[in-house]
Scaffold this motif. Structure first.
Motif, PDB file in Angstrom:
ATOM      1  N   UNK A   4       0.833  -1.204   0.000  1.00 45.40           N
ATOM      2  CA  UNK A   4       0.000   0.000   0.000  1.00 45.40           C
ATOM      3  C   UNK A   4       0.871   1.258   0.000  1.00 45.40           C
ATOM      4  N   UNK A   5       2.003   1.184   0.683  1.00 47.15           N
ATOM      5  CA  UNK A   5       2.895   2.360   0.755  1.00 47.15           C
ATOM      6  C   UNK A   5       3.835   2.425  -0.447  1.00 47.15           C
ATOM      7  N   UNK A   6       3.821   1.372  -1.234  1.00 46.32           N
ATOM      8  CA  UNK A   6       4.729   1.254  -2.371  1.00 46.32           C
ATOM      9  C   UNK A   6       6.190   1.390  -1.910  1.00 46.32           C
ATOM     10  N   UNK A   7       6.479   0.696  -0.802  1.00 44.41           N
ATOM     11  CA  UNK A   7       7.841   0.759  -0.243  1.00 44.41           C
ATOM     12  C   UNK A   7       8.280  -0.657   0.116  1.00 44.41           C
TER      13      UNK A   7
ATOM     14  N   UNK B 193       8.714 -12.672  -1.789  1.00 45.23           N
ATOM     15  CA  UNK B 193       9.072 -11.956  -3.024  1.00 45.23           C
ATOM     16  C   UNK B 193       7.944 -12.052  -4.042  1.00 45.23           C
ATOM     17  N   UNK B 194       7.263 -13.213  -4.081  1.00 46.15           N
ATOM     18  CA  UNK B 194       6.155 -13.354  -5.041  1.00 46.15           C
ATOM     19  C   UNK B 194       5.021 -12.388  -4.695  1.00 46.15           C
ATOM     20  N   UNK B 195       4.707 -12.296  -3.395  1.00 44.77           N
ATOM     21  CA  UNK B 195       3.614 -11.404  -2.986  1.00 44.77           C
ATOM     22  C   UNK B 195       3.960  -9.937  -3.277  1.00 44.77           C
ATOM     23  N   UNK B 196       5.247  -9.620  -3.176  1.00 46.41           N
ATOM     24  CA  UNK B 196       5.671  -8.235  -3.433  1.00 46.41           C
ATOM     25  C   UNK B 196       5.867  -7.977  -4.926  1.00 46.41           C
ATOM     26  N   UNK B 197       5.856  -9.058  -5.695  1.00 51.60           N
ATOM     27  CA  UNK B 197       6.052  -8.917  -7.144  1.00 51.60           C
ATOM     28  C   UNK B 197       7.479  -8.518  -7.490  1.00 51.60           C
ATOM     29  N   UNK B 198       8.430  -8.956  -6.651  1.00 44.25           N
ATOM     30  CA  UNK B 198       9.837  -8.615  -6.932  1.00 44.25           C
ATOM     31  C   UNK B 198      10.636  -9.903  -7.113  1.00 44.25           C
ATOM     32  N   UNK B 199      11.877  -9.766  -7.490  1.00 47.92           N
ATOM     33  CA  UNK B 199      12.668 -10.989  -7.627  1.00 47.92           C
ATOM     34  C   UNK B 199      13.408 -11.295  -6.325  1.00 47.92           C
TER      35      UNK B 199
ATOM     36  N   UNK C  49      13.882  -2.750  -4.311  1.00 45.13           N
ATOM     37  CA  UNK C  49      12.742  -3.582  -3.908  1.00 45.13           C
ATOM     38  C   UNK C  49      13.029  -5.065  -3.897  1.00 45.13           C
ATOM     39  N   UNK C  50      14.212  -5.486  -4.313  1.00 41.84           N
ATOM     40  CA  UNK C  50      14.492  -6.930  -4.347  1.00 41.84           C
ATOM     41  C   UNK C  50      14.529  -7.511  -2.939  1.00 41.84           C
TER      42      UNK C  50
ATOM     43  N   UNK D  62      16.603   0.715  -1.734  1.00 42.60           N
ATOM     44  CA  UNK D  62      15.901  -0.010  -0.665  1.00 42.60           C
ATOM     45  C   UNK D  62      15.646  -1.466  -1.071  1.00 42.60           C
ATOM     46  N   UNK D  63      15.868  -2.366  -0.160  1.00 43.86           N
ATOM     47  CA  UNK D  63      15.649  -3.797  -0.415  1.00 43.86           C
ATOM     48  C   UNK D  63      15.219  -4.429   0.905  1.00 43.86           C
ATOM     49  N   UNK D  64      14.839  -5.697   0.849  1.00 39.41           N
ATOM     50  CA  UNK D  64      14.414  -6.387   2.072  1.00 39.41           C
ATOM     51  C   UNK D  64      15.242  -7.648   2.266  1.00 39.41           C
TER      52      UNK D  64
END
Ligand code: ATP
Length: 375
Positions: A61-64, A87-93, A118-119, A165-167
């Protein structure tokens, strides 16, 4: 010290062991097809799922990028699967590495500096990161920066390199080994627990569907009961039952197929295998229930003490079949019951009066509430 719950550190026992919670590369390849891809396909672990779902939805929702996530728990319960789901839920690799794979801080710096915005960076066995890499990771997680060291000795200087930014998703079988500064940098920690039988049944039914095999509920129930609370083991046993049904049955996984297959593979009704039963049998039959020292017990079953301690004992203790006392290992009343043997009078797990197999024992099974003998 060897970590019994860490498959990377546990000694090998007789090559492949059907009920081990760890997995090698071949096993992981077979598992890939059965992994849930989205959070709503992930069975059980309701609390962690709910919490994680909030973290991910809020980030979307925050696009972060969401806070860093630490997943802890024994092997085979779904930590890697959850990292992939995140990663799938966030749509990132997803980028994958592990503590033991990163020998030097420079290895980690190379991975971090190649991350895209965002990875998700999955670090398996994060408790096994080398100290310099760990320190580099603190800064990267907190400030999204790596300090690249240029030159050597007195002339060396650090050039800060900003990261997008990444997780980080860290997985560990031993969260207690993580240094506090590293643990504190995770905004969300989820602890995975062993699954109950009905959850494992759902895992098995789902996997059978993906494998395209017909399974009856009785068979799923039987396999679940022998899977030690671990989806990885449940899936592995399912594949062995499928083999039996294909080769010796009519292809349908029914109760008869499940029981016959698991007998062939020597996995008993509560998930003990040959080594577990050898240890339990020696403890009860040769040593009258103990106490007996680890080395003597190991010698009796023809194994290294380390193998008995790290491979067989954790599950026997968890199931309350064996207790560790200062004087050695002892069999509990549950052990005698499981083996169907009456303990000799005065044995550690023997009832104070009467028989362990009395339909209505007058006293308890001979143990106080703390698990100590009541006499
Ligand atoms: N909740 C679940 N629902 C369905 N299948 C699951 C679940 N958890 C795990 N599995 C299955 O079990 C297998 C092992 O899971 P996974 O590799 O994620 O475990 P792990 O905790 O990362 O293990 P390790 O610590 O050894 O890396 C996967 O193939 C997956 O299919």
């Amino acid at each position: 010290m060897v970590d019994p719950s860490d498959p990377g550190q546990a000694p090998e026992y007789g090559g492949e062991r059907l009920v081990t919670a760890g997995a090698d590369e071949i096993e992981r390849a077979a598992e890939a097809a059965l992994r849930p891809k989205r959070l709503d396909e992930f069975v059980g672990q309701q609390v962690v799922r709910d919490q994680l779902s909030l973290v991910l939805q809020a980030a979307l929702a925050r696009d972060a990028a969401p806070d860093h996530v630490l997943l802890s728990g024994p092997p085979g319960l779904g930590k890697t699967t959850l990292a992939m789901i995140i990663s799938a839920e966030l749509g990132t690799s997803l980028r994958v590495t592990s503590g033991p794979a990163i020998q030097h801080a420079g290895d980690l710096a190379a991975v971090l500096s190649s991350l895209e915005e965002g990875e998700v960076l999955f670090i398996d066995e994060i408790h096994r990161l080398a100290r310099p890499a760990e320190e580099l990771l603190y800064v990267a997680m907190e400030d999204f920066r790596v300090d690249v060291v240029v030159g050597k000795g007195a002339g060396a200087s650090a050039i800060p390199l900003a990261l997008p930014p990444f997780t980080v998703v860290g997985a560990t079988t031993r969260s207690g080994l993580l240094p506090a500064p590293l643990r504190d940098r995770f905004g969300f920690t989820g602890h995975l627990d062993f699954y109950d039988a009905s959850e494992l049944e759902r895992v098995i039914l789902r996997s059978a569907g993906l494998l395209g095999v017909q399974i009856e509920h009785g068979a799923a129930h039987e396999i679940a009961g022998r899977s030690r609370g671990t989806p990885r083991i449940a899936n592995r046993l399912l594949r062995r039952v499928r083999d039996w049904a294909q080769v010796r049955g009519d292809g349908v996984l029914d109760l008869r197929a499940a029981r016959a297959a698991l007998e062939v593979y020597e996995v008993d009704p509560i998930g003990l295998d040959r080594l577990d039963r050898a240890v339990l049998g020696a403890l009860c039959r040769r040593f009258a229930g103990g106490p007996v020292g680890l080395s003597t017990l190991a010698m009796t079953v023809g194994e290294e003490p380390e193998t008995v301690e790290t491979v067989a004992e954790p599950y026997l203790v968890r199931e309350g079949l064996v207790a560790r006392t200062p004087r050695g290992r002892v069999a509990t009343s549950a052990a005698w019951q499981h083996l169907g043997i009456e303990p000799p009078p005065g044995a550690w797990g023997a009832p104070a009066t009467g028989s362990l197999f009395d339909p209505a024992p007058s006293a308890g099974p001979g143990m106080g509430p703390s698990g100590e003998p009541s006499t």
